[in-house]
Design an enzyme around this catalytic site. Structure first.
Site, PDB file in Angstrom:
ATOM      1  N   LYS A 125       0.865  -1.115  -0.091  1.00  0.00           N
ATOM      2  CA  LYS A 125       0.038  -0.043   0.035  1.00  0.00           C
ATOM      3  C   LYS A 125       0.912   1.231   0.183  1.00  0.00           C
ATOM      4  CE  LYS A 125      -1.961   1.762   3.853  1.00  0.00           C
ATOM      5  NZ  LYS A 125      -1.764   3.093   4.193  1.00  0.00           N
ATOM      6  N   ASN A 126       1.730   1.248   0.954  1.00  0.00           N
ATOM      7  CA  ASN A 126       2.578   2.458   0.905  1.00  0.00           C
ATOM      8  C   ASN A 126       3.763   2.975   0.058  1.00  0.00           C
ATOM      9  OD1 ASN A 126       1.035   3.099   3.408  1.00  0.00           O
ATOM     10  ND2 ASN A 126       2.857   2.896   4.773  1.00  0.00           N
TER      11      ASN A 126
ATOM     12  N   CYS B 167      -5.622  13.176  12.998  1.00  0.00           N
ATOM     13  CA  CYS B 167      -5.701  11.861  12.675  1.00  0.00           C
ATOM     14  C   CYS B 167      -5.739  11.036  14.013  1.00  0.00           C
ATOM     15  CB  CYS B 167      -5.034  11.283  11.646  1.00  0.00           C
ATOM     16  SG  CYS B 167      -3.544  10.105  12.065  1.00  0.00           S
TER      17      CYS B 167
ATOM     18  N   ARG C  89      -0.087  14.708  13.366  1.00  0.00           N
ATOM     19  CA  ARG C  89       0.686  14.539  11.921  1.00  0.00           C
ATOM     20  C   ARG C  89       0.539  15.480  11.004  1.00  0.00           C
ATOM     21  NH1 ARG C  89      -1.424   8.498  10.069  1.00  0.00           N
ATOM     22  NH2 ARG C  89       0.557   8.547   8.843  1.00  0.00           N
TER      23      ARG C  89
ATOM     24  N   ASP D 101       4.309   0.689  12.250  1.00  0.00           N
ATOM     25  CA  ASP D 101       3.209  -0.078  11.674  1.00  0.00           C
ATOM     26  C   ASP D 101       2.931  -1.470  11.924  1.00  0.00           C
ATOM     27  OD1 ASP D 101       2.500   2.347  10.307  1.00  0.00           O
ATOM     28  OD2 ASP D 101       2.726   1.819   8.290  1.00  0.00           O
TER      29      ASP D 101
ATOM     30  N   ARG E 164      -8.623  -0.491   4.470  1.00  0.00           N
ATOM     31  CA  ARG E 164      -7.781   0.462   3.930  1.00  0.00           C
ATOM     32  C   ARG E 164      -6.490  -0.143   3.470  1.00  0.00           C
ATOM     33  NH1 ARG E 164      -6.366   4.650   7.623  1.00  0.00           N
ATOM     34  NH2 ARG E 164      -4.970   4.929   5.977  1.00  0.00           N
TER      35      ARG E 164
END
Ligand code: UD1
Length: 419
Positions: free
Chosen positions: A22-23, A117, A122, A306, A398
């Site tokens: 994803k990233n 968030c 952030r 993460d 997501r």
């Protein structure tokens, strides 16, 4: 909102395939804005964040079409506006990644500020300051970052904090700037390297990706290319913990071993036997209870933030006590209260969590609060006695492609309840 219902207690066994990262996908899709012709991006994961990216780019006039299964053709040849609206940006902070490419190629951008968030404030000040150093005129008004510029100019930028998307935004902007840009204290994450490879395939001149100094020699234009996104190292790590936490034996295909060092070291410390060969990894934890492992998150190549929630789930049922320190985000322990509802024994003070391993967790209704926190809850549920219902799993969608199918392939008792 869909829910996942998981009945815990089965040792996972079998194999599954890891999706594209994803990233890496999100910045690569944004980078397509820099090219005059179409690019074909392969190994794109089917994720909600990717759909949001497509919506964002399509709204600007970028043509995005599905190509053979997991590929996307992205053509920014006819962009007719440079607006990234709040409604989309607020659902996905990574939308900020369009800022650098828009300013560099079109000399204008109108991108909503992401706002707060769940895991912390952030800010994006370093993205803005870096673009200003390259000559962009940037104002923040009505909640939007409004930027204008002639051709950007190369600059020396020293990032005061290591920022992943900040590094990516500035690297993308610098590819079309006049002259050379040097980014110091750059993020070294593998996804930054993947983006740099993609940019170089488009005709950019980026050197030093994977180190803390990037040197980017600007070029006049970039062309479309073909590229295969790297495998997702966080998804890989999450499934490895699913194997470890349940005392299982699992194999994951399509992984990239060199991106997993810190995570594999911690899994081995916890007692897992790990073998890697030909883009595959096998974890064997049969008949053993994990040992508690201390964890301190920090930018790559250190232990990834993460993966913190997932290791907390492992520590929750491990033998012994673990100290976990979160140094990247200020508020990333929201899963703690939910794990406590499953019987975990966790004390948090500031950014330190002390986890006393318990013999067993018990199923409970829990609520996902952010992407990786929800992964931690699913892992806890896999080993908990009885049934766990994980609510608000749009967070999981997501970032994890078909999580119930993949865990199902590994033998987990898991089902989605559509709402
Ligand atoms: C990226 C990842 C996310 C991961 C995070 C840290 C993507 C799409 N997301 O997020 O999954 O958890 O890296 O590995 O790749 N900061 C500032 N000013 C800035 C930018 C950042 O102070 O302008 C601070 C942040 O508040 C945070 C730290 O820098 O404390 C690191 O954040 P950053 O690396 O920017 O995270 P993201 O790029 O948003």
């Amino acid at each position: 909102m869909d829910k996942l219902v998981i009945v815990g207690g089965k040792a996972l066994e079998g194999e599954t395939r890891i999706s594209g990262a994803k990233n890496a996908t999100l910045p690569i899709l944004a980078a397509c804005l820099l090219a005059e012709g179409p690019s074909l991006v392969r190994n794109v994961p089917h994720l909600h964040d990717v759909t949001t990216s497509i919506e964002l780019l399509s709204g600007m006039g970028v043509r995005v079409t599905l190509a053979d299964g997991m590929g996307l053709e992205v053509d920014a040849g006819a962009v007719d506006n440079v607006h990234a609206p709040y409604d989309l940006v607020k659902t996905m902070r990574a939308s900020i990644l369009v800022l650098g490419p828009l300013v560099a190629r079109f000399g204008r951008a109108d991108v909503s500020l992401p706002g707060g968030c769940a895991i912390g404030s952030r800010p994006v000040n370093l993205h803005i300051d870096g673009l200003a150093a390259m000559g962009a005129d940037i104002r923040v008004e009505n909640g939007y970052i409004r930027a204008s510029a002639g051709r950007l100019k190369g600059a020396r930028i020293v990032l005061e904090t290591v920022t992943v998307t900040g590094t990516e935004n500035l690297m993308m902007a610098a590819t079309l700037a006049e002259g050379t840009t040097v980014i110091e204290n750059a993020a070294r994450e593998p996804e930054v390297v993947d983006l740099a490879c993609f940019l170089n395939r488009m005709g950019a001149r980026v050197q030093g990706a994977g180190t803390d100094t990037l040197v980017i020699e600007g070029v006049k234009r970039l062309h479309g290319t073909e590229y295969e996104v790297m495998p997702d190292r966080i998804e890989t790590g999450t499934y490895l913990i699913a194997g470890a936490i349940t005392g299982g034996l699992i194999t994951l295909k399509n992984i990239r071993q060199g991106t997993l060092d810190a995570v594999l070291a911690k899994l081995q410390e916890a007692g897992a036997q790990i073998r890697c060969a030909d883009n595959m990894i096998t974890l064997d934890m049969r008949g053993r209870r994990p040992r508690a492992v201390d964890v301190r998150t920090a930018p790559y190549p250190a232990f990834p933030t993460d993966m913190q929630a997932q290791f907390m789930a492992l520590n929750a049922i491990a033998e012994g006590t673990a100290t976990m320190v979160e140094t990247v985000f200020e508020n990333r322990y929201m899963h703690v209260q939910e794990m406590e509802r499953m019987g975990a024994d966790i004390r948090v003070q500031g950014n330190v969590a002390v986890v006393h391993g318990v013999e067993r967790l018990t199923g409970a209704p829990v609520m996902a609060t952010d992407l990786r926190a929800s992964a931690g809850l699913v892992l806890g549920a896999l080993v908990a006695e009885g049934e766990t219902e994980v609510d608000r799993i749009y967070h999981i969608d997501r970032g994890y492609e078909c999580i119930e199918e993949k865990l199902g392939q590994l033998g987990a008792c898991i089902r989605r309840i559509p709402q």
